[in-house]
Design an enzyme around this catalytic site. Structure first.
Site, PDB file in Angstrom:
ATOM      1  N   GLU A   1       9.640   1.465  10.937  1.00 49.83           N
ATOM      2  CA  GLU A   1      10.600   2.394  10.847  1.00 49.83           C
ATOM      3  C   GLU A   1       9.905   3.916  10.556  1.00 49.83           C
ATOM      4  O   GLU A   1       9.291   4.132   9.936  1.00 49.83           O
ATOM      5  CB  GLU A   1      11.287   2.162   9.263  1.00 49.83           C
ATOM      6  CG  GLU A   1      11.616   3.085   8.620  1.00 49.83           C
ATOM      7  CD  GLU A   1      13.319   3.675   9.061  1.00 49.83           C
ATOM      8  OE1 GLU A   1      13.522   4.397   9.585  1.00 49.83           O
ATOM      9  OE2 GLU A   1      13.996   2.875   8.518  1.00 49.83           O
TER      10      GLU A   1
ATOM     11  N   CYS B   1      13.977  10.297   7.061  1.00 56.36           N
ATOM     12  CA  CYS B   1      13.799   9.778   8.672  1.00 56.36           C
ATOM     13  C   CYS B   1      15.068  10.142   9.451  1.00 56.36           C
ATOM     14  O   CYS B   1      14.825  10.319  10.589  1.00 56.36           O
ATOM     15  CB  CYS B   1      13.068   8.521   8.609  1.00 56.36           C
ATOM     16  SG  CYS B   1      14.254   7.289   7.801  1.00 56.36           S
TER      17      CYS B   1
ATOM     18  N   LYS C   1       1.030  -1.122   0.077  1.00 53.06           N
ATOM     19  CA  LYS C   1      -0.048  -0.005  -0.124  1.00 53.06           C
ATOM     20  C   LYS C   1       1.034   1.276   0.150  1.00 53.06           C
ATOM     21  O   LYS C   1       1.286   1.754   1.033  1.00 53.06           O
ATOM     22  CB  LYS C   1      -1.003   0.023   1.348  1.00 53.06           C
ATOM     23  CG  LYS C   1      -2.312   0.844   0.946  1.00 53.06           C
ATOM     24  CD  LYS C   1      -2.067   2.041   0.616  1.00 53.06           C
ATOM     25  CE  LYS C   1      -1.770   2.985   1.838  1.00 53.06           C
ATOM     26  NZ  LYS C   1      -1.666   4.300   1.517  1.00 53.06           N
TER      27      LYS C   1
ATOM     28  N   GLU D   1       9.414  15.740  15.093  1.00 47.88           N
ATOM     29  CA  GLU D   1       9.820  15.477  13.767  1.00 47.88           C
ATOM     30  C   GLU D   1       9.337  16.446  12.727  1.00 47.88           C
ATOM     31  O   GLU D   1       7.941  16.474  12.628  1.00 47.88           O
ATOM     32  CB  GLU D   1       9.717  14.180  13.162  1.00 47.88           C
ATOM     33  CG  GLU D   1      10.276  13.990  11.824  1.00 47.88           C
ATOM     34  CD  GLU D   1      10.268  12.356  11.247  1.00 47.88           C
ATOM     35  OE1 GLU D   1      11.135  11.847  11.099  1.00 47.88           O
ATOM     36  OE2 GLU D   1       9.131  11.980  11.175  1.00 47.88           O
TER      37      GLU D   1
HETATM   38  O1  TXE Z   1       2.690   9.984   7.302  1.00 48.16           O
HETATM   39  P1  TXE Z   1       1.718   8.854   7.825  1.00 48.16           P
HETATM   40  P2  TXE Z   1       2.208  11.195   6.345  1.00 48.16           P
HETATM   41  C1  TXE Z   1       6.630  11.563   9.115  1.00 48.16           C
HETATM   42  C2  TXE Z   1       6.922  12.931   9.177  1.00 48.16           C
HETATM   43  C3  TXE Z   1       5.805  13.526   8.411  1.00 48.16           C
HETATM   44  C4  TXE Z   1       4.574  12.725   8.848  1.00 48.16           C
HETATM   45  C5  TXE Z   1       3.205  12.647   8.237  1.00 48.16           C
HETATM   46  O2  TXE Z   1       7.058  13.527  10.238  1.00 48.16           O
HETATM   47  O3  TXE Z   1       5.770  14.901   8.449  1.00 48.16           O
HETATM   48  O4  TXE Z   1       5.096  11.344   9.130  1.00 48.16           O
HETATM   49  O5  TXE Z   1       3.491  12.298   7.044  1.00 48.16           O
HETATM   50  C6  TXE Z   1      -0.268   5.273   5.579  1.00 48.16           C
HETATM   51  N1  TXE Z   1      -3.596   2.954   8.725  1.00 48.16           N
HETATM   52  N2  TXE Z   1       7.003  10.651   8.233  1.00 48.16           N
HETATM   53  O6  TXE Z   1       1.064  11.798   7.067  1.00 48.16           O
HETATM   54  O7  TXE Z   1       0.377   8.977   8.140  1.00 48.16           O
HETATM   55  C7  TXE Z   1      -0.229   6.287   4.427  1.00 48.16           C
HETATM   56  O8  TXE Z   1      -1.218   6.336   3.612  1.00 48.16           O
HETATM   57  C8  TXE Z   1      -2.709   2.422   7.803  1.00 48.16           C
HETATM   58  C9  TXE Z   1       8.497   9.967   8.499  1.00 48.16           C
HETATM   59  O9  TXE Z   1       2.512  10.815   4.844  1.00 48.16           O
HETATM   60  O10 TXE Z   1       2.574   7.891   8.547  1.00 48.16           O
HETATM   61  C10 TXE Z   1       1.163   6.107   3.966  1.00 48.16           C
HETATM   62  O11 TXE Z   1       1.138   5.169   2.897  1.00 48.16           O
HETATM   63  N3  TXE Z   1      -1.769   3.105   7.147  1.00 48.16           N
HETATM   64  C11 TXE Z   1       8.616   8.825   7.508  1.00 48.16           C
HETATM   65  C12 TXE Z   1       1.928   5.960   5.263  1.00 48.16           C
HETATM   66  O12 TXE Z   1       0.910   5.397   6.081  1.00 48.16           O
HETATM   67  C13 TXE Z   1      -1.991   4.341   7.191  1.00 48.16           C
HETATM   68  C14 TXE Z   1       8.142   9.046   6.085  1.00 48.16           C
HETATM   69  C15 TXE Z   1       2.707   6.789   5.890  1.00 48.16           C
HETATM   70  O13 TXE Z   1       1.633   7.940   6.097  1.00 48.16           O
HETATM   71  C16 TXE Z   1      -2.549   4.964   8.162  1.00 48.16           C
HETATM   72  C17 TXE Z   1       6.826   9.542   5.875  1.00 48.16           C
HETATM   73  C18 TXE Z   1      -3.658   4.057   8.859  1.00 48.16           C
HETATM   74  N4  TXE Z   1      -4.410   4.421   9.838  1.00 48.16           N
HETATM   75  C19 TXE Z   1       6.345  10.699   6.886  1.00 48.16           C
HETATM   76  N5  TXE Z   1      -2.624   6.355   8.149  1.00 48.16           N
HETATM   77  C20 TXE Z   1       9.787   8.126   7.636  1.00 48.16           C
HETATM   78  N6  TXE Z   1      10.024   7.335   8.692  1.00 48.16           N
HETATM   79  O14 TXE Z   1      10.642   8.133   6.637  1.00 48.16           O
HETATM   80  C21 TXE Z   1      -1.810   6.574   7.170  1.00 48.16           C
HETATM   81  N7  TXE Z   1      -1.432   5.412   6.591  1.00 48.16           N
END
Ligand code: TXE
Length: 503
Positions: free
Chosen positions: A259, A293, A184, A394
């Site tokens: 992660e 990250c 996904k 973050e």
């Molecule tokens: O992240 P999400 P977002 C951090 C970074 C950023 C913040 C928000 O701080 O500002 O996250 O970004 C899926 N059940 N990182 O909103 O929500 C979503 O569709 C299942 C750090 O993009 O964590 C996407 O595929 N899945 C980071 C994925 O989760 C769900 C990289 C990431 O989204 C879900 C990105 C749910 N309830 C953001 N809600 C790193 N560690 O590298 C969302 N998703």
């Protein structure tokens, strides 16, 4: 590979189940935006729980299919090498797709995509090297050994910042071991994953081994993490979402690999070449506009060189060119999401209210040609404190907070004063000090006189709220396989179980 920037433009993209592109049952599609203009450039399918159910069913059937299950490890390795060749052949197009989708620099994406096949080759080589062991037991004529086997269907939820590279770190070992997968991808950068799935089919992987359901986390993501026929969940994203996913998985007793976010410390001692350390800090926090990250977003500088360091860091930061990601002279492109710009902006302004000072950047760039895009200037915040919002949370943007320290003890306390524990960096010529830091820092990765030198050959991952589980190296092969213990009695007899003999 039919998916290209040209074919995506203005199109509607479907999901991939059992080797075929299919429409989502909801009939709904959502826009994917170009971060340089803020305009939609294609639409992706909004999969719901019924689509996820079909994808997991296809992956489960593929897991049982002898065409995959009874393929030898060596042949799996060969398939992966073929995939590596195809990725290399299409590296430039994959790079264009990612740049268009998430705004990362084309020069960086080209390098990343051309290097990515090496990861598949590395794990292809491991396909036939995962072996169990025999265990000496306190009985005669007994053989006791461990088998390593695939787990089953792995659900992978990926982010938008480096969709293919982050996916590859877990997809490659998963396939090498013989698992099947439902991916996904993030709704903010989906297209490159669909393109990769096409290459996976072209390489000859049986249908259903890799399925892609697209859409929001709320719909497709939730459904995947609640599915009872998933054997493991891999998640890369925010700590809050990770916590929610781990909760869903726990209800089904499904293990996860997480992660998550970071707020990594980057430490500078006075005994180093300041210009080199500044380059390290700039690379560590401003690369990919801070959307990594491991970004070294909290910088601690020995007080005796603090002023000199700030002067050099500000001068270097002011020379960074913010611009269109397709231009060769751009150093920092846009952020991937409009919400990210607002988030960064609001943390910077609340940081100022909390007492920090902006020494460089701090706003959206004034240039007219960037006005429509989601850009933010590389920003240096001084007089920072660990308890300020932008130092605690973050941001995932180009912002570094800098503060001085006097003693090594104080530095370690400050560096570890965070709920995260992903990465860390230290610049010093004193090997004893560097090793003391490596021993005492609560972070899954320690870089000494370098930063962001990640390698898929070594195991990386977080401590504390940065997650758990490791990617890379041989360690990850254990994470995506399960261990089975087998016992053989070759004595040719079976004693009466109710007669106890003392030796
Ligand atoms: O992240 P999400 P977002 C951090 C970074 C950023 C913040 C928000 O701080 O500002 O996250 O970004 C899926 N059940 N990182 O909103 O929500 C979503 O569709 C299942 C750090 O993009 O964590 C996407 O595929 N899945 C980071 C994925 O989760 C769900 C990289 C990431 O989204 C879900 C990105 C749910 N309830 C953001 N809600 C790193 N560690 O590298 C969302 N998703």
């Amino acid at each position: 590979m039919k998916t290209t920037v040209k074919s995506l433009e203005g199109s509607r993209q479907n999901i991939i189940i059992d080797g075929r592109f299919v429409k989502p049952n909801s009939g709904q599609y959502i826009p994917s935006y170009d971060p340089t203009t803020g305009e939609s450039w294609y639409e992706l399918a909004e999969a719901d729980s019924s689509d996820v159910d079909a994808a997991v069913g296809a992956a489960r059937a593929a897991f049982r299919n002898p065409a995959w299950r009874r393929m030898t490890q060596t042949d799996r390795g060969k398939l992966m090498r073929r995939l590596a060749d195809l990725v290399l052949e299409h590296a430039d197009e994959l790079a264009l797709i990612e740049t268009r989708d998430n705004g990362k620099l084309i020069k960086e994406m080209r390098a990343q995509m051309r290097a990515m096949p090496d990861s598949y080759i590395y794990f292809a080589g491991m396909a036939d090297k995962l072996q169990g062991e025999t265990i000496p037991v306190n009985k005669l004529d007994m053989m006791n050994f461990n088998l390593r086997e695939p787990i089953g269907v792995v659900g992978m939820i990926t982010p938008w910042n480096s969709p293919l590279m982050l996916l590859t770190g877990t997809l490659a070992p998963c396939l090498a071991i013989g698992n099947t997968v439902v991916i996904k991808p993030s709704e903010h950068a989906t297209a490159s994953t669909l393109a990769l799935a096409e290459l996976i089919a072209e390489a000859g992987f049986p249908a259903g081994v890799v399925n892609v359901v697209t859409g929001t986390g709320r719909s497709a993501g939730e459904a995947l993490t609640r599915h009872r026929d998933i054997s493991k969940i891999v998640f890369t994203g925010s700590t809050d979402t990770g916590r929610r996913i781990a909760g869903n998985a726990a209800a089904n007793l499904v293990p996860c690999q997480m992660e998550l976010g970071g707020k990594s410390p980057h430490v500078i001692f006075s005994d180093v070449d300041i210009d080199h350390a500044v380059n390290g800090v700039v690379a560590g926090v401003f690369a990919a506009a801070g959307q990594t990250c491991v970004a070294g977003s909290r910088c601690f500088v020995e007080a005796s060189v603090y002023d000199r360091f700030i002067e050099a860091l500000v001068a270097r930061t002011n020379r960074i060119k913010v611009g269109h990601p397709m231009a060769d002279d751009t150093d920092i492109g846009p952020l991937a999401l409009a919400a990210q710009v607002s988030k960064v902006e609001s943390y910077v302004s609340s940081g100022v209210k909390e007492g920090a000072r902006i020494a460089a950047g701090g706003k959206r760039p004034p240039a007219e040609d960037l006005a429509r895009g989601w850009y933010f200037e590389p920003t240096v915040m001084i007089e920072a404190q660990n308890d300020m919002g932008f130092m605690r949370d973050e941001l995932f943007g180009p912002v570094v907070g800098v503060m001085p320290f006097v003693s090594e003890e104080e530095m370690i306390t400050l560096a570890n004063d965070t709920r995260y524990g992903l990465a860390s960096g230290i610049w010093t010529q004193n090997i004893d000090r560097a090793m003391r830091f490596a021993n005492r820092i609560d972070a899954g990765t320690v870089w000494i006189n370098t930063y962001r030198s990640a390698a898929y050959m070594s195991a990386n991952g977080g401590f504390k709220e940065s997650g758990y589980g490791r990617r890379g190296g041989f360690e990850v092969m254990r994470e995506f396989s399960r261990l089975k213990n087998v016992v053989i009695d070759y004595s040719g007899t079976m004693q009466d179980p109710f007669v106890i003999r003392l030796r």
